[in-house]
Design a protein around this motif. Structure first.
Motif, short mmCIF file in Angstrom:
data_model
loop_
_atom_site.label_atom_id
_atom_site.label_comp_id
_atom_site.label_asym_id
_atom_site.label_seq_id
_atom_site.Cartn_x
_atom_site.Cartn_y
_atom_site.Cartn_z
N VAL A 51 12.83 -2.84 12.32
CA VAL A 51 11.69 -1.96 12.04
C VAL A 51 12.13 -0.77 11.20
CG1 VAL A 51 9.97 -0.44 13.07
CG2 VAL A 51 10.44 -2.67 14.11
N GLU A 52 13.27 -0.19 11.53
CA GLU A 52 13.77 0.95 10.76
C GLU A 52 14.04 0.57 9.31
OE1 GLU A 52 17.76 3.79 10.61
OE2 GLU A 52 17.34 2.61 12.41
N THR A 53 14.61 -0.61 9.10
CA THR A 53 14.91 -1.06 7.73
C THR A 53 13.64 -1.28 6.93
OG1 THR A 53 16.94 -2.14 8.51
CG2 THR A 53 16.08 -2.82 6.36
N ILE A 54 12.65 -1.90 7.55
CA ILE A 54 11.37 -2.14 6.86
C ILE A 54 10.73 -0.81 6.47
CG2 ILE A 54 9.01 -2.99 7.16
CD1 ILE A 54 10.18 -5.23 8.91
N ALA A 55 10.70 0.14 7.40
CA ALA A 55 10.07 1.43 7.12
C ALA A 55 10.84 2.21 6.08
CB ALA A 55 9.96 2.24 8.42
N THR A 56 12.17 2.18 6.16
CA THR A 56 12.99 2.92 5.20
C THR A 56 12.86 2.34 3.80
OG1 THR A 56 14.59 3.47 6.94
CG2 THR A 56 15.34 3.67 4.65
N GLY A 57 12.86 1.01 3.72
CA GLY A 57 12.70 0.38 2.41
C GLY A 57 11.37 0.73 1.77
N PHE A 58 10.31 0.73 2.58
CA PHE A 58 8.99 1.10 2.09
C PHE A 58 8.99 2.54 1.58
CE2 PHE A 58 4.70 2.67 2.28
CZ PHE A 58 3.90 1.58 1.96
N GLY A 59 9.54 3.45 2.37
CA GLY A 59 9.55 4.86 1.98
C GLY A 59 10.38 5.13 0.75
N ASP A 60 11.51 4.45 0.64
CA ASP A 60 12.40 4.69 -0.51
C ASP A 60 11.73 4.29 -1.82
OD1 ASP A 60 14.31 5.66 1.17
OD2 ASP A 60 15.54 3.83 1.19
N VAL A 65 8.55 5.30 -7.04
CA VAL A 65 7.51 4.96 -8.02
C VAL A 65 6.08 5.18 -7.54
CG1 VAL A 65 8.98 3.23 -9.14
CG2 VAL A 65 7.44 2.52 -7.29
N GLY A 66 5.89 5.66 -6.31
CA GLY A 66 4.55 5.79 -5.78
C GLY A 66 3.65 6.68 -6.64
N LEU A 67 4.13 7.88 -6.96
CA LEU A 67 3.34 8.79 -7.78
C LEU A 67 3.14 8.25 -9.19
CD1 LEU A 67 4.67 12.33 -6.78
CD2 LEU A 67 2.41 11.37 -6.34
N LEU A 68 4.15 7.55 -9.71
CA LEU A 68 4.05 7.01 -11.06
C LEU A 68 2.92 6.00 -11.16
CD1 LEU A 68 7.85 6.45 -11.83
CD2 LEU A 68 6.44 8.43 -12.41
N ILE A 69 2.84 5.11 -10.17
CA ILE A 69 1.77 4.11 -10.17
C ILE A 69 0.41 4.79 -10.03
CG2 ILE A 69 0.78 2.20 -8.86
CD1 ILE A 69 3.62 1.28 -8.23
N ALA A 70 0.31 5.74 -9.11
CA ALA A 70 -0.97 6.43 -8.91
C ALA A 70 -1.41 7.16 -10.17
CB ALA A 70 -0.85 7.41 -7.74
N PHE A 71 -0.48 7.90 -10.81
CA PHE A 71 -0.83 8.64 -12.02
C PHE A 71 -1.25 7.69 -13.15
CE2 PHE A 71 2.11 12.46 -10.91
CZ PHE A 71 1.21 12.84 -9.93
N VAL A 351 0.79 -0.36 -1.70
CA VAL A 351 1.27 -1.01 -0.48
C VAL A 351 2.13 -2.22 -0.82
CG1 VAL A 351 0.58 -2.23 1.62
CG2 VAL A 351 -0.65 -0.17 0.90
N LEU A 352 1.68 -3.02 -1.79
CA LEU A 352 2.43 -4.21 -2.19
C LEU A 352 3.81 -3.83 -2.72
CD1 LEU A 352 2.59 -7.24 -2.77
CD2 LEU A 352 1.54 -6.79 -4.98
N THR A 353 3.87 -2.81 -3.55
CA THR A 353 5.16 -2.36 -4.07
C THR A 353 6.04 -1.86 -2.94
OG1 THR A 353 4.10 -1.72 -6.15
CG2 THR A 353 6.27 -0.79 -5.70
N GLY A 354 5.45 -1.14 -1.99
CA GLY A 354 6.22 -0.61 -0.87
C GLY A 354 6.83 -1.70 -0.01
N VAL A 355 6.05 -2.73 0.30
CA VAL A 355 6.59 -3.80 1.14
C VAL A 355 7.58 -4.66 0.35
CG1 VAL A 355 4.63 -3.84 2.69
CG2 VAL A 355 4.62 -5.32 0.68
N GLY A 356 7.47 -4.66 -0.99
CA GLY A 356 8.52 -5.28 -1.79
C GLY A 356 9.83 -4.55 -1.57
N GLY A 357 9.76 -3.22 -1.45
CA GLY A 357 10.94 -2.44 -1.13
C GLY A 357 11.46 -2.74 0.26
N SER A 358 10.55 -3.02 1.20
CA SER A 358 10.97 -3.39 2.56
C SER A 358 11.76 -4.69 2.56
CB SER A 358 9.73 -3.53 3.46
OG SER A 358 9.05 -2.31 3.59
N LEU A 359 11.28 -5.67 1.79
CA LEU A 359 11.99 -6.95 1.70
C LEU A 359 13.36 -6.75 1.08
CD1 LEU A 359 12.04 -10.03 1.93
CD2 LEU A 359 10.97 -10.15 -0.33
#
Length: 485
Positions: A51-60, A65-71, A351-359
């Motif tokens: 669980v920690e790895t999934i959450a950390t990967g999502f956050g990282d 790129v989160g703001l970049l995609i939104a902008f 969300v999709l990009t974030g869970v890609g980071g989790s994987l």
């Protein structure tokens, strides 16, 4: 756990993700999290570490790129609302003429217009493309449909600020300025060569107007600056399950109609708002990012330029500038409404990009990267071909350009250091592979069929074969760079 068991579990996790999406119609973001959880548990990480790895990967990856995609998405919806895209296409027709229009339009879409969702961009551009096609000397529908397909799909994953390119850069740790420069250097020859190859085939009898085109009813003709809307009137990327800009619905057998597309009234802009002014903020943002990358390579340091050229700041400047110009063009109320729409549209891709980071994070922790690194060496082109092949297979199965690119990058990101290949090449190879075989599982396929008046047979030629040619051209151009970087 043995290396074989780790590889088997990784393969099973990826296969499970594909099956959940295709067979059981599970949302791709949920499927990726389930795949990550399965891999972590079977690799012996334990529940807490998994669980920690999934959450950390999502956050990282969100921090990257989160703001970049939104902008980028917000800038795109404002450009759509002001009618800038329609006016740009009309200007291209005037400047280049109808016979050179396919090259001009495909390159423009692939480079300058990647902040617009592809489904929306297709609906906006298709009426003008049909007009240009009717005026061409020969095979106008085939040429314009091919140009739209190749330019749109290539731009998503090869060119910043395409959402796929942003996600790939973030997952593989590629500086955005570098991704922009290398993507630009790759996408221009890729699109040009692929379009030329398809035109060569069409000119030698591969296009049959009677069998590859269908009548286009006058009362169903898209006009003006259109938006993709669902049945409730809310923007929806062509009824796509994934609003990721590539129009991937993940469901085969989409009806050969407009794919849920309803044409909105043309956006009206004030006549005194020049087109260059409407496009200037976005182009300024891209120029700042490119300048920052060039100065970084040249080892020239200027605090002011470095700050302005930071991708988040550059795209923020573009967003604010577009908002100001948009308010002058269509009024503050319409800009506020389309910003709300932009936040809705960007949600799932974030969300999709974030869970890609989790994987990617889970694969890193399980040690798959070290195992795969032992099988490849940086002295051959095989690693890049493997990246391309993995993305291609995933795309054929899932039907989403962006999802297949993100998943392939997530699998290969931990391998990058062991390969000794510049991560930007891995990102571009994953993007190139994800373009292979755009077919009936993609909403883009059905949009192009309907909007450009093609039969399914004709769309298989212009879209499926055309974009696949671009995929092969891109990897052929990428491979020699592995020895140069």
């Amino acid at each position: 756990m043995s290396d074989l068991a780790t590889m088997v579990n990784t393969g099973a996790a990826v296969l499970a993700v594909v099956v959940l999406i295709i067979r059981f119609k599970i949302n791709p973001a949920v499927a990726l999290v389930l795949g990550s959880a399965y891999l972590g548990l079977t690799a012996g990480l334990g529940t807490e570490k998994t669980v920690e790895t999934i959450a950390t990967g999502f956050g990282d990856i969100m921090a990257e790129v989160g703001l970049l995609i939104a902008f980028g998405v917000l800038t795109g919806v404002m450009l759509q609302e002001t009618g800038a895209i329609e006016r740009l296409v009309q200007a291209l027709i005037r400047v280049f003429g109808v016979n050179r229009m396919p090259y001009a339009l495909s390159l423009t879409i692939a480079t300058a217009l990647q902040s617009i969702y592809l489904d929306v961009l297709l609906v906006i551009s298709a009426p003008l493309a049909r007009t240009a096609a009717a005026k061409m000397d020969k095979k106008g529908t085939a040429r314009m449909a091919t140009a739209l397909a190749i330019g749109g799909e290539c731009g998503i994953v090869l060119m910043v600020p395409g959402v796929g390119a942003l996600a790939l850069a973030g997952l593989l740790g590629v500086p955005l300025g570098k991704m922009l420069l290398f993507g630009l250097l790759l996408v221009i020859p890729t699109v040009t060569i692929a379009v030329a190859v398809m035109f060569f085939l069409f000119d030698r009898g591969w296009w049959n107007s009677e069998r590859d085109e269908q009548p286009y009813p006058a009362d169903d003709r898209p006009t003006g600056d259109a938006q993709v809307r669902s049945g409730d009137g809310q923007p929806d990327a062509g009824d796509a399950e994934l609003p990721d800009g590539d129009g991937a619905s993940g469901a085969a057998g989409k009806p050969a109609d407009s794919g849920g597309v309803a044409v909105a009234a043309p956006a009206r802009t004030r006549p005194d708002t020049p087109l260059p002014l409407l496009m200037a903020p976005l182009l300024t943002a891209l120029l700042l990012i490119a300048v920052g990358a060039v100065l970084d390579v040249a080892e020239i340091h200027n605090p002011v330029i470095e700050f302005l050229a930071t991708p988040v700041i550059a795209l923020l400047i573009g967003l604010v500038g577009t908002s100001i110009v948009g308010r002058r063009s269509v009024g503050i109320d319409r800009i506020q409404r389309c910003i709300t729409t932009g936040f809705q549209e960007s949600g799932q891709i974030l969300v999709l990009t974030g869970v890609g980071g989790s994987l990617a994070a889970t694969i890193t922790v399980t040690g798959v990267g070290d195992i795969l690194g032992d099988y490849f060496t940086a002295s051959t082109a095989a690693p890049l071909l493997m990246v391309w092949a993995i993305a291609a297979v995933l795309h054929i199965a899932v039907g989403s350009v962006t999802l297949s690119a993100i998943t392939a990058a997530g699998i290969l990101a931990p391998v990058a250091p062991a390969l000794g290949i510049d991560p930007v090449l891995i990102a571009l190879a994953a993007g190139a592979g994800s373009l292979f075989a755009v077919h009936v599982t993609s909403n883009t396929f059905w949009l192009l069929q309907s909007l450009m008046g093609q039969t399914t047979r004709g769309t298989l030629k212009t879209c499926s074969v055309g974009v696949s040619v671009a995929s092969v051209v891109a990897i052929v151009l990428i491979m020699p760079l592995s020895s140069a970087l």
